[in-house]
Design a protein around this motif. Structure first.
Motif, PDB file in Angstrom:
ATOM      1  N   ASP A 187       0.900  -1.292  -0.533  1.00  0.00           N
ATOM      2  CA  ASP A 187       0.178   0.035  -0.024  1.00  0.00           C
ATOM      3  C   ASP A 187       0.574   0.574  -0.221  1.00  0.00           C
ATOM      4  N   VAL A 188       2.143   1.334  -0.249  1.00  0.00           N
ATOM      5  CA  VAL A 188       3.070   2.416  -0.022  1.00  0.00           C
ATOM      6  C   VAL A 188       3.388   2.523  -1.504  1.00  0.00           C
ATOM      7  N   LEU A 189       2.331   3.628  -2.658  1.00  0.00           N
ATOM      8  CA  LEU A 189       3.147   4.268  -3.530  1.00  0.00           C
ATOM      9  C   LEU A 189       4.444   4.234  -4.006  1.00  0.00           C
ATOM     10  N   ASP A 190       4.748   3.765  -4.869  1.00  0.00           N
ATOM     11  CA  ASP A 190       6.155   4.503  -5.796  1.00  0.00           C
ATOM     12  C   ASP A 190       6.286   5.401  -6.182  1.00  0.00           C
ATOM     13  N   THR A 191       6.437   7.148  -5.879  1.00  0.00           N
ATOM     14  CA  THR A 191       6.158   7.865  -6.234  1.00  0.00           C
ATOM     15  C   THR A 191       6.791   7.875  -7.932  1.00  0.00           C
ATOM     16  N   GLU A 192       7.975   8.063  -7.795  1.00  0.00           N
ATOM     17  CA  GLU A 192       9.027   7.561  -8.867  1.00  0.00           C
ATOM     18  C   GLU A 192       7.749   7.207 -10.254  1.00  0.00           C
ATOM     19  N   ALA A 193       8.022   6.196  -9.838  1.00  0.00           N
ATOM     20  CA  ALA A 193       7.024   5.215 -11.175  1.00  0.00           C
ATOM     21  C   ALA A 193       5.784   6.169 -11.177  1.00  0.00           C
ATOM     22  N   PHE A 194       4.711   6.788 -10.138  1.00  0.00           N
ATOM     23  CA  PHE A 194       3.634   6.951 -10.432  1.00  0.00           C
ATOM     24  C   PHE A 194       4.091   7.771 -11.937  1.00  0.00           C
ATOM     25  N   LYS A 195       4.733   8.701 -11.754  1.00  0.00           N
ATOM     26  CA  LYS A 195       5.071  10.334 -12.504  1.00  0.00           C
ATOM     27  C   LYS A 195       5.507   9.297 -13.830  1.00  0.00           C
ATOM     28  N   ALA A 196       5.899   8.542 -13.894  1.00  0.00           N
ATOM     29  CA  ALA A 196       6.382   7.608 -15.100  1.00  0.00           C
ATOM     30  C   ALA A 196       5.097   6.987 -15.650  1.00  0.00           C
ATOM     31  N   TRP A 197       3.995   7.142 -14.931  1.00  0.00           N
ATOM     32  CA  TRP A 197       3.313   5.737 -15.225  1.00  0.00           C
ATOM     33  C   TRP A 197       2.274   6.602 -16.237  1.00  0.00           C
ATOM     34  N   ARG A 198       2.135   7.874 -16.446  1.00  0.00           N
ATOM     35  CA  ARG A 198       0.917   8.369 -17.491  1.00  0.00           C
ATOM     36  C   ARG A 198       1.784  10.087 -17.602  1.00  0.00           C
ATOM     37  N   GLU A 236      -0.225  12.889 -17.735  1.00  0.00           N
ATOM     38  CA  GLU A 236      -0.978  13.709 -17.225  1.00  0.00           C
ATOM     39  C   GLU A 236      -0.010  13.417 -15.574  1.00  0.00           C
ATOM     40  N   TYR A 237       0.907  12.323 -14.685  1.00  0.00           N
ATOM     41  CA  TYR A 237       1.245  13.268 -13.725  1.00  0.00           C
ATOM     42  C   TYR A 237       2.884  13.100 -14.281  1.00  0.00           C
ATOM     43  N   GLU A 238       3.466  13.584 -14.667  1.00  0.00           N
ATOM     44  CA  GLU A 238       4.764  13.307 -14.588  1.00  0.00           C
ATOM     45  C   GLU A 238       5.180  14.841 -13.559  1.00  0.00           C
ATOM     46  N   THR A 239       4.488  16.326 -13.577  1.00  0.00           N
ATOM     47  CA  THR A 239       4.383  16.984 -12.793  1.00  0.00           C
ATOM     48  C   THR A 239       3.872  16.547 -11.082  1.00  0.00           C
ATOM     49  N   ALA A 240       3.560  15.785 -10.757  1.00  0.00           N
ATOM     50  CA  ALA A 240       2.626  15.600  -9.678  1.00  0.00           C
ATOM     51  C   ALA A 240       3.507  15.940  -8.762  1.00  0.00           C
ATOM     52  N   GLU A 241       3.242  16.165  -7.538  1.00  0.00           N
ATOM     53  CA  GLU A 241       3.791  16.743  -5.712  1.00  0.00           C
ATOM     54  C   GLU A 241       2.555  16.082  -4.973  1.00  0.00           C
ATOM     55  N   PHE A 242       3.502  16.047  -4.153  1.00  0.00           N
ATOM     56  CA  PHE A 242       2.880  14.759  -3.177  1.00  0.00           C
ATOM     57  C   PHE A 242       2.992  15.320  -1.965  1.00  0.00           C
ATOM     58  N   ILE A 243       1.459  15.365  -0.809  1.00  0.00           N
ATOM     59  CA  ILE A 243       1.591  15.728   0.591  1.00  0.00           C
ATOM     60  C   ILE A 243       1.851  14.248   1.136  1.00  0.00           C
ATOM     61  N   LEU A 244       3.292  13.516   1.522  1.00  0.00           N
ATOM     62  CA  LEU A 244       2.958  12.204   2.486  1.00  0.00           C
ATOM     63  C   LEU A 244       2.536  12.098   3.438  1.00  0.00           C
ATOM     64  N   GLU A 245       2.994  11.619   4.473  1.00  0.00           N
ATOM     65  CA  GLU A 245       2.986  10.564   5.359  1.00  0.00           C
ATOM     66  C   GLU A 245       3.683   9.953   6.586  1.00  0.00           C
ATOM     67  N   ASP A 246       5.052  10.425   7.146  1.00  0.00           N
ATOM     68  CA  ASP A 246       6.437   9.749   7.624  1.00  0.00           C
ATOM     69  C   ASP A 246       7.147   9.308   6.204  1.00  0.00           C
ATOM     70  N   GLY A 247       6.807  10.790   5.855  1.00  0.00           N
ATOM     71  CA  GLY A 247       7.993  10.180   3.948  1.00  0.00           C
ATOM     72  C   GLY A 247       7.555   8.982   3.550  1.00  0.00           C
ATOM     73  N   LYS A 248       6.082   8.562   3.773  1.00  0.00           N
ATOM     74  CA  LYS A 248       5.701   7.398   2.833  1.00  0.00           C
ATOM     75  C   LYS A 248       3.451   7.791   1.816  1.00  0.00           C
ATOM     76  N   TYR A 249       3.465   7.849   0.607  1.00  0.00           N
ATOM     77  CA  TYR A 249       1.941   7.778   0.483  1.00  0.00           C
ATOM     78  C   TYR A 249       1.831   6.347   0.777  1.00  0.00           C
ATOM     79  N   ILE A 250       0.866   6.539   1.491  1.00  0.00           N
ATOM     80  CA  ILE A 250      -0.267   5.424   1.488  1.00  0.00           C
ATOM     81  C   ILE A 250      -1.044   5.541   0.743  1.00  0.00           C
ATOM     82  N   CYS A 251      -1.362   4.591  -0.206  1.00  0.00           N
ATOM     83  CA  CYS A 251      -2.672   4.365  -1.573  1.00  0.00           C
ATOM     84  C   CYS A 251      -3.915   3.762  -0.252  1.00  0.00           C
ATOM     85  N   GLY A 252      -4.906   4.429  -0.451  1.00  0.00           N
ATOM     86  CA  GLY A 252      -6.450   3.336  -0.191  1.00  0.00           C
ATOM     87  C   GLY A 252      -6.629   1.951  -0.922  1.00  0.00           C
ATOM     88  N   TRP A 253      -7.608   1.439  -0.483  1.00  0.00           N
ATOM     89  CA  TRP A 253      -7.543   0.093  -1.320  1.00  0.00           C
ATOM     90  C   TRP A 253      -9.382  -0.566  -1.107  1.00  0.00           C
TER      91      TRP A 253
END
Length: 960
Positions: A699-710, A712-729
């Motif tokens: 449930d932890v997002l690879d933020t760099e892979a997310f930017k490279a995924w599509r 429109e997400y190349e310039t995405a910015e993130f608000i993290l918790e404890d240095g991680k991006y936690i995804c819902g499921w």
């Protein structure tokens, strides 16, 4: 030596191929065991992790049976014909054969990586002429057979032609489309075409007029399960009901045998019940109703002839030929409009939809029991294919009739004493009958006016009042028979199978047409191969795609396919333009696996006698009423011909559940390209978006892979918790659109095939559906590494010794063997894997690396994790494959507990535990417990009321 799963798995997959480890032949010295999976349709998307679930389950069982000494047949092939490849051909122009081969190659590559014990030497593909030769052959045999109801088996059609020439069809008791009556003289006076039309009425494979789901855009007939909400499942095109002349298989002739056979096979009761309901056996009576002021009459089938006195209206199916005959000029416009609306609904939708619709025909039928005229309505809750396509409606005692009567204001007459039908129908089949009319002068006059014979209709002699419903049913059926009002009959819901499809990519029919009637090409000329066509769409004149073929005519003199321009209807005739449906190739494939390279027979008699039938069949529940009905029918037909040694093809059936997707979500702050982590999202106005689960780990997002995924997400910015991006499921269906498809190749690459195999089984019981959750896969991978560490330490030192095992080590091993043996038999693989983990943890804690233990532990684990077990089996100094070892037996002596762990409770609350000898007496246990310093602490000056010792479980001290 490090556990390098990539090298190990490649090594052993190569070795298995080189040594032909999984190739099997008949061996009379061994007991056979035939394991089979429902073979896959090779789609372009390849496998996702849900697809191998059943294959892994059956593979574990196949390996287990082989270790028990059985000669195991475990084949695999491809159900290669299908609409997706044809649709792709229409869109791209690429021949379906090319698409199919590419897809098969992809499937094979993926399957090989998972380490299945399939005998690929027996691979079959339904689109291979060498294979569909025998599908065509079986079809010809069905065409040249009829079903004798007296002998309860298929018989050669020649028997009928000989009997007709001598006796006509007098006394004939054969399955047929309609009841015919003709003498020998009439038969002999018929033309060849007329005789062929009569024989078509009896053939098991026949041409018949049937209502079908017709999709104009796809240009083909669709099965019920290919239509959803009035449109095609593939493409979403409108579907209408249409009457067409189609090839059919007389499956209904085998209905009783299909029912009886369920008592001889090891299937779940729920699946048997599904088949029983689909076959739908009912005992009742066929009764003739006359149309008032007309020479017309029609037949209805009812299981409740006792309710004839409560009939207040009749209902015809919209497809019934009677509709046009009984519709009055005044009602024609309304009826035509209603028929047009119902064309867009499939039978399945009509059965499931409880909404009330209908239209009055304008005509009336005469109740043969009462002489009363009752209105004839038309409604789509009546189906043309079940019974006669006409019903007598008794609204007081049938819920759908009741809803219809209430909706249209029709009378409701209760026929059971004390029943209340003010709010709903009384459907129970218990009670005392009432309101069975007794003749009176007023009714006698009505009868005479309607032309109904008082004596014949029984108004002066039939009185059901005071009888129980069961007695009334029997009395009425007897009365119907004695007074020639109809006949007592067993009816089945099961319909004949429509066997034509207006597609290109399917088995061609080995049929040519002479004077509009079908004839079979010579058996020696099979297979009739699918021709090349310029287009895969229907022709401009509405013919199926084979209408584009320019070389598609049969030369009867030279016995070969020739150009269409040679058709003279003397020696050269047009060939059938339809192809066979998807279930054609899957109906007898289990027999072909037994002898796949036989060029002279579907299966050699001796080979069939050895393998007989499938001992274990694994597949999805979605095939409960399609493939499993057709395949059982097909096998019973071949059994009648002496081709199949056993009447039922699948002795035991296990339905695997579905692996659902576990979707992940990211949360985008509205009107931005900023994404906030799960536990912070409530602080913002966000939109949840599906994200590719393959770039999420635990449930932890690879933020760099997310930017490279599509893009429109190349310039995405993130608000993290404890240095991680936690995804819902969320748990959802595994689907491309939800980005939750997990490719097994990725799991194999990251963790290895053995981890994938064990993890899929660890997710839960085989039969249940469960979500895929990659979060737990690490635990299974760690288990395999821990198992490996019993053989090698971190410094690659070989730890295995020849020291004899002690009692505790043997106890741990034999406890495991007993558990896993029982679990495999019950397909409880998830609990087996838990047992493996417990055992390995125990041995690890005991620092046990003794060959005596590890040899048998490796064999026990081999069905689940074959690659690592092959490697370690070889490491232990064994020759040959671990597949050919012997399944270890457990010894109960090692399982006897010498000590028992007792829970010590005070006033029912557990406080601590104590060990006692297994044979310790209750008095001794009580004395020891009370003397223990921990007990003294809990008693602490209180009075002991009593001490309860539950043998081998608990000691409870009641204090006050």
């Amino acid at each position: 030596m490090e556990y390098n799963f990539r090298e190990i798995e490649k090594k052993w997959q190569k070795r298995w191929v080189e040594n032909k480890t999984y190739q099997v032949t008949e061996d009379e010295t061994k007991q056979k065991y035939y394991v089979l999976n429902m073979f896959p349709y090779p789609s372009g998307a390849g496998l996702h992790v849900g697809h191998p679930l059943g294959y892994i389950a059956s593979d574990i069982y196949a390996r287990y049976k082989r270790l028990q000494g059985f000669n195991v047949l475990n084949p695999m092939g491809y159900d290669a014909y299908g609409l997706p490849a044809e649709q792709y051909a229409i869109q791209t122009g690429q021949h379906p054969a090319i698409t199919t081969v590419n897809n098969i190659n992809r499937y094979r590559e993926q399957l090989d990586k998972i380490g299945f014990s399939f005998d690929w030497n027996r691979e079959i593909r339904t689109c291979d002429p060498e294979y569909y030769h025998w599908t065509q052959w079986a079809f010809q045999k069905m065409f040249n057979s009829y079903y004798c109801n007296e002998e309860k088996q298929a018989r050669p059609i020649e028997e009928l032609t000989e009997a007709f020439a001598k006796y006509g069809n007098e006394g004939l008791n054969a399955a047929c489309s309609e009841e015919l009556r003709f003498t020998a003289d009439e038969w002999n006076a018929m033309s060849e075409k007329e005789q062929q039309e009569v024989l078509m009425n009896y053939r098991i494979a026949y041409l018949g007029e049937t209502m079908v789901n017709w999709c104009p855009q796809l240009g083909t007939v669709l099965a019920n399960d290919e239509v959803v909400d009035g449109v095609s499942e593939r493409g979403g095109f409108p579907v209408v009901q249409k009457k067409m002349r189609q090839w059919c298989l007389r499956v209904s002739a085998y209905a009783q045998r299909l029912l009886d056979g369920l008592d001889t096979i090891d299937w779940t009761e729920s699946l048997k019940e599904t088949q029983k309901n689909w076959i739908g056996r009912s005992e009742g009576a066929e009764i003739q109703f006359k149309v008032k002021d007309s020479d017309l009459e029609f037949t209805i089938f009812t299981t409740r002839a006792d309710t004839m006195f409560g009939v207040t209206f009749m209902v015809l199916a919209p497809e019934s030929e009677l509709v046009a005959q009984v519709t009055t000029p005044e009602q024609k416009d309304d009826v035509d409009a209603y028929l047009e609306r119902t064309k867009k609904r499939t039978e399945r939708e009509r059965i499931s939809d409880r909404s009330v619709t209908g239209v009055f025909s304008g005509s009336y039928a005469v109740n043969p029991f009462t002489g009363e005229a009752v209105p004839i309505w038309i409604s789509d809750y009546v189906l043309a294919g079940y019974g006669t396509g006409a019903i007598m409606a008794v609204p007081a005692h049938d819920s759908r009739d009741y809803a219809f009567a209430k909706h249209f204001g029709l009378p409701i007459v209760p026929l059971v004493e004390g029943c209340d039908v003010s709010e709903e129908s009384f459907d129970a089949k218990e009670g005392i009958v009432c309101n069975s009319p007794i003749i009176n002068e007023e009714l006698r006059m009505k009868n005479e006016e309607s032309g109904c014979d008082v004596e014949a209709n029984g108004n002066s002699s039939l009185n059901l009042n005071g009888l129980t419903i069961k007695e009334a049913i029997a009395t009425t059926k007897k009365y119907v028979k004695e007074h020639n009002l109809g006949r007592v009959k067993v009816n089945f819901r099961l319909r004949d199978a429509i066997f034509s499809r207006q597609r290109y990519w399917g088995e061609p029919f080995p049929v040519y047409y002479k004077d509009g009637m079908p004839y079979m090409i010579d058996e020696s000329c099979l297979p009739l191969e699918l021709p090349e066509v310029a287009k895969f769409l229907p022709t401009e004149t509405g013919e199926p795609p084979l209408g584009h073929a320019t070389k598609w005519a049969w030369d009867t003199a030279n016995k070969c396919v020739v150009d269409n321009n040679k058709i003279d209807n003397i020696t050269v005739f047009p060939l059938e333009l339809n192809t066979m449906p998807g279930f054609a190739g899957s109906s007898a494939y289990y027999l072909r696996y037994m002898d796949p390279r036989n060029h002279t027979a579907l299966v050699d008699k001796k080979v069939d006698e050895y393998w007989r039938n499938v001992d274990l069949y694994v597949g999805g529940t979605e095939h409960a009423t399609g493939h499993l009905i057709y395949s059982r029918f097909w096998n019973k037909f071949l059994y009648d011909l002496g081709i199949s040694a056993v009447e039922e093809p699948f002795q035991k059936l296990v339905n695997q559940g579905m692996i659902q997707g576990r979707s992940n979500f990211v949360y985008r702050i509205k009107d931005t390209n900023t994404f906030v982590s799960l536990n912070l999202k409530d602080q913002y106005d966000t939109t949840p978006l599906h994200v590719d689960v393959n770039i999420v780990s635990n449930d932890v997002l690879d933020t760099e892979a997310f930017k490279a995924w599509r893009p429109e997400y190349e310039t995405a910015e993130f608000i993290l918790e404890d240095g991680k991006y936690i995804c819902g499921w969320a748990v959802e269906k595994m689907s491309k659109s939800m980005f939750n498809v997990v490719n097994p190749d990725m799991i194999v690459e990251k963790y290895g095939a053995d981890t994938l195999r064990m993890y899929e089984m660890f997710l839960g019981p085989v039969e249940q559906s469960k979500p895929w959750d990659t979060n737990g896969i690490d635990g299974v991978h760690r288990f395999i590494k821990k198992f490996w560490s019993l053989f090698y330490d971190r410094n690659d030192n070989y730890l295995v010794t020849d020291e004899p095992a002690n009692k505790e080590e043997l106890k741990s091993l034999h406890k495991l063997i007993k558990k896993v043996t029982g679990d495999i038999e019950q397909f409880s693989y998830n609990t087996s894997i838990s047992a493996f983990m417990i055992c390995v943890n125990e041995l690890f804690a005991m620092k046990c690396s003794k060959k005596e233990i590890l040899n048998r532990l490796t064999v026990t684990l081999a069905p689940f994790a074959p690659h690592v077990c092959e490697e370690l089996w070889e490491t232990l100094g064994n020759t040959g494959s671990v597949c050919d070892a012997q399944w270890p037996a457990y010894n109960e002596e090692y399982l006897v507990e010498n000590t028992v762990n007792y829970t010590i409770s005070f006033n029912g609350k557990a406080r601590f535990n104590m060990e006692f000898p297994a044979d310790a007496a209750s008095d001794a246990i009580q004395e020891t417990v009370l003397a223990d310093e921990r007990s003294i602490k809990w008693i602490d000056g209180k009075n002991i009321v009593k001490v309860i010792v539950v043998p081998k479980k608990i000691v409870n001290i009641v204090i006050k």
